[in-house]
Design a protein around this motif. Structure first.
Motif, PDB file in Angstrom:
ATOM      1  N   ALA A  61     -89.201 -17.771  48.791  1.00 60.13           N
ATOM      2  CA  ALA A  61     -88.987 -19.098  49.383  1.00 60.13           C
ATOM      3  C   ALA A  61     -88.085 -19.946  48.487  1.00 60.13           C
ATOM      4  O   ALA A  61     -87.186 -20.647  48.982  1.00 60.13           O
ATOM      5  CB  ALA A  61     -90.324 -19.795  49.624  1.00 60.13           C
ATOM      6  N   ILE A  62     -88.288 -19.881  47.179  1.00 64.55           N
ATOM      7  CA  ILE A  62     -87.429 -20.625  46.242  1.00 64.55           C
ATOM      8  C   ILE A  62     -85.998 -20.103  46.316  1.00 64.55           C
ATOM      9  O   ILE A  62     -85.045 -20.886  46.363  1.00 64.55           O
ATOM     10  CB  ILE A  62     -87.972 -20.539  44.799  1.00 64.55           C
ATOM     11  CG1 ILE A  62     -89.249 -21.367  44.666  1.00 64.55           C
ATOM     12  CG2 ILE A  62     -86.922 -21.024  43.794  1.00 64.55           C
ATOM     13  CD1 ILE A  62     -89.945 -21.210  43.330  1.00 64.55           C
ATOM     14  N   ASP A  63     -85.836 -18.781  46.329  1.00 64.22           N
ATOM     15  CA  ASP A  63     -84.484 -18.203  46.416  1.00 64.22           C
ATOM     16  C   ASP A  63     -83.767 -18.663  47.681  1.00 64.22           C
ATOM     17  O   ASP A  63     -82.577 -18.993  47.640  1.00 64.22           O
ATOM     18  CB  ASP A  63     -84.553 -16.671  46.386  1.00 64.22           C
ATOM     19  CG  ASP A  63     -84.946 -16.121  45.022  1.00 64.22           C
ATOM     20  OD1 ASP A  63     -84.893 -16.874  44.025  1.00 64.22           O
ATOM     21  OD2 ASP A  63     -85.314 -14.924  44.955  1.00 64.22           O
ATOM     22  N   ARG A  64     -84.480 -18.702  48.791  1.00 67.51           N
ATOM     23  CA  ARG A  64     -83.875 -19.141  50.049  1.00 67.51           C
ATOM     24  C   ARG A  64     -83.523 -20.629  50.015  1.00 67.51           C
ATOM     25  O   ARG A  64     -82.496 -21.046  50.538  1.00 67.51           O
ATOM     26  CB  ARG A  64     -84.806 -18.834  51.217  1.00 67.51           C
ATOM     27  CG  ARG A  64     -84.926 -17.350  51.477  1.00 67.51           C
ATOM     28  CD  ARG A  64     -85.882 -17.046  52.595  1.00 67.51           C
ATOM     29  NE  ARG A  64     -86.015 -15.599  52.752  1.00 67.51           N
ATOM     30  CZ  ARG A  64     -86.664 -15.026  53.739  1.00 67.51           C
ATOM     31  NH1 ARG A  64     -87.243 -15.761  54.687  1.00 67.51           N
ATOM     32  NH2 ARG A  64     -86.746 -13.708  53.813  1.00 67.51           N
ATOM     33  N   MET A  65     -84.385 -21.427  49.381  1.00 65.01           N
ATOM     34  CA  MET A  65     -84.130 -22.853  49.248  1.00 65.01           C
ATOM     35  C   MET A  65     -82.870 -23.082  48.400  1.00 65.01           C
ATOM     36  O   MET A  65     -82.013 -23.895  48.744  1.00 65.01           O
ATOM     37  CB  MET A  65     -85.334 -23.545  48.616  1.00 65.01           C
ATOM     38  CG  MET A  65     -85.146 -25.027  48.364  1.00 65.01           C
ATOM     39  SD  MET A  65     -86.541 -25.770  47.504  1.00 65.01           S
ATOM     40  CE  MET A  65     -86.502 -24.888  45.936  1.00 65.01           C
ATOM     41  N   MET A  91    -101.128 -13.602  59.053  1.00 58.63           N
ATOM     42  CA  MET A  91     -99.814 -14.000  58.544  1.00 58.63           C
ATOM     43  C   MET A  91     -99.918 -15.275  57.719  1.00 58.63           C
ATOM     44  O   MET A  91    -100.638 -16.196  58.081  1.00 58.63           O
ATOM     45  CB  MET A  91     -98.832 -14.203  59.699  1.00 58.63           C
ATOM     46  CG  MET A  91     -98.487 -12.935  60.431  1.00 58.63           C
ATOM     47  SD  MET A  91     -97.323 -13.202  61.771  1.00 58.63           S
ATOM     48  CE  MET A  91     -98.393 -13.903  63.009  1.00 58.63           C
ATOM     49  N   SER A  92     -99.175 -15.288  56.629  1.00 57.26           N
ATOM     50  CA  SER A  92     -99.109 -16.461  55.765  1.00 57.26           C
ATOM     51  C   SER A  92     -97.693 -17.012  55.770  1.00 57.26           C
ATOM     52  O   SER A  92     -96.726 -16.256  55.721  1.00 57.26           O
ATOM     53  CB  SER A  92     -99.498 -16.099  54.329  1.00 57.26           C
ATOM     54  OG  SER A  92    -100.842 -15.702  54.263  1.00 57.26           O
ATOM     55  N   GLU A  93     -97.602 -18.334  55.817  1.00 55.24           N
ATOM     56  CA  GLU A  93     -96.321 -19.023  55.775  1.00 55.24           C
ATOM     57  C   GLU A  93     -96.224 -19.765  54.455  1.00 55.24           C
ATOM     58  O   GLU A  93     -97.158 -20.453  54.056  1.00 55.24           O
ATOM     59  CB  GLU A  93     -96.235 -20.015  56.932  1.00 55.24           C
ATOM     60  CG  GLU A  93     -95.097 -20.980  56.816  1.00 55.24           C
ATOM     61  CD  GLU A  93     -95.290 -22.221  57.671  1.00 55.24           C
ATOM     62  OE1 GLU A  93     -94.268 -22.771  58.096  1.00 55.24           O
ATOM     63  OE2 GLU A  93     -96.429 -22.643  57.888  1.00 55.24           O
ATOM     64  N   ILE A  94     -95.103 -19.591  53.760  1.00 52.53           N
ATOM     65  CA  ILE A  94     -94.845 -20.321  52.517  1.00 52.53           C
ATOM     66  C   ILE A  94     -93.507 -21.024  52.683  1.00 52.53           C
ATOM     67  O   ILE A  94     -92.522 -20.410  53.096  1.00 52.53           O
ATOM     68  CB  ILE A  94     -94.741 -19.376  51.297  1.00 52.53           C
ATOM     69  CG1 ILE A  94     -95.989 -18.499  51.147  1.00 52.53           C
ATOM     70  CG2 ILE A  94     -94.445 -20.155  50.026  1.00 52.53           C
ATOM     71  CD1 ILE A  94     -97.207 -19.219  50.656  1.00 52.53           C
ATOM     72  N   VAL A  95     -93.465 -22.304  52.358  1.00 57.25           N
ATOM     73  CA  VAL A  95     -92.208 -23.040  52.381  1.00 57.25           C
ATOM     74  C   VAL A  95     -92.043 -23.763  51.044  1.00 57.25           C
ATOM     75  O   VAL A  95     -92.991 -24.338  50.519  1.00 57.25           O
ATOM     76  CB  VAL A  95     -92.125 -24.031  53.575  1.00 57.25           C
ATOM     77  CG1 VAL A  95     -93.184 -25.097  53.504  1.00 57.25           C
ATOM     78  CG2 VAL A  95     -90.755 -24.658  53.668  1.00 57.25           C
ATOM     79  N   ALA A  96     -90.852 -23.638  50.483  1.00 62.18           N
ATOM     80  CA  ALA A  96     -90.464 -24.403  49.299  1.00 62.18           C
ATOM     81  C   ALA A  96     -89.475 -25.450  49.801  1.00 62.18           C
ATOM     82  O   ALA A  96     -88.554 -25.128  50.554  1.00 62.18           O
ATOM     83  CB  ALA A  96     -89.812 -23.497  48.265  1.00 62.18           C
TER      84      ALA A  96
END
Length: 106
Positions: A61-65, A91-96
């Motif tokens: 998520a950090i890399d995508r951000m 399913m798990s959702e993670i957002v940075a």
């Protein structure tokens, strides 16, 4: 790319605010992980498979951000945070997320 959880970075000033930026990932635990978690839940302790999955998900998520911020022309992200949730039962959702900015050294 400088990524911080603070609003200010000592020795730098914000010269341009590019806007909100985020990186999102959704992962499925899988049947094997659910079985191991169920067994581990009976005896207690850390469920290493889930810990590893969540650590990898946060890094992704950090890399995508960061990639998103680069595309916006930023050289830093301030006020970075994580959020997470579940989608369905497996399913798990993670957002940075944070604010993409252009910094200038003082």
């Amino acid at each position: 790319m400088i990524v911080v959880t603070t609003e200010h970075i000592e020795g730098y000033k914000v010269v341009d605010v590019k806007g909100p930026v985020f990186g999102l990932i959704v992962r499925s635990r899988g049947l094997g992980g659910d079985i191991m978690a169920g067994l581990k839940g009976l005896v207690g302790g850390e469920i290493m498979q889930y810990t590893a999955m969540l650590e990898d998900s946060r890094k992704e998520a950090i890399d995508r951000m960061i990639k998103n911020a680069h595309q916006m022309g930023a050289n830093a992200i301030i006020m970075m945070r994580f959020d997470s949730g579940e989608m369905g039962r497996s399913m798990s959702e993670i957002v940075a997320y944070g604010t993409a900015v252009v910094l200038e050294k003082l």
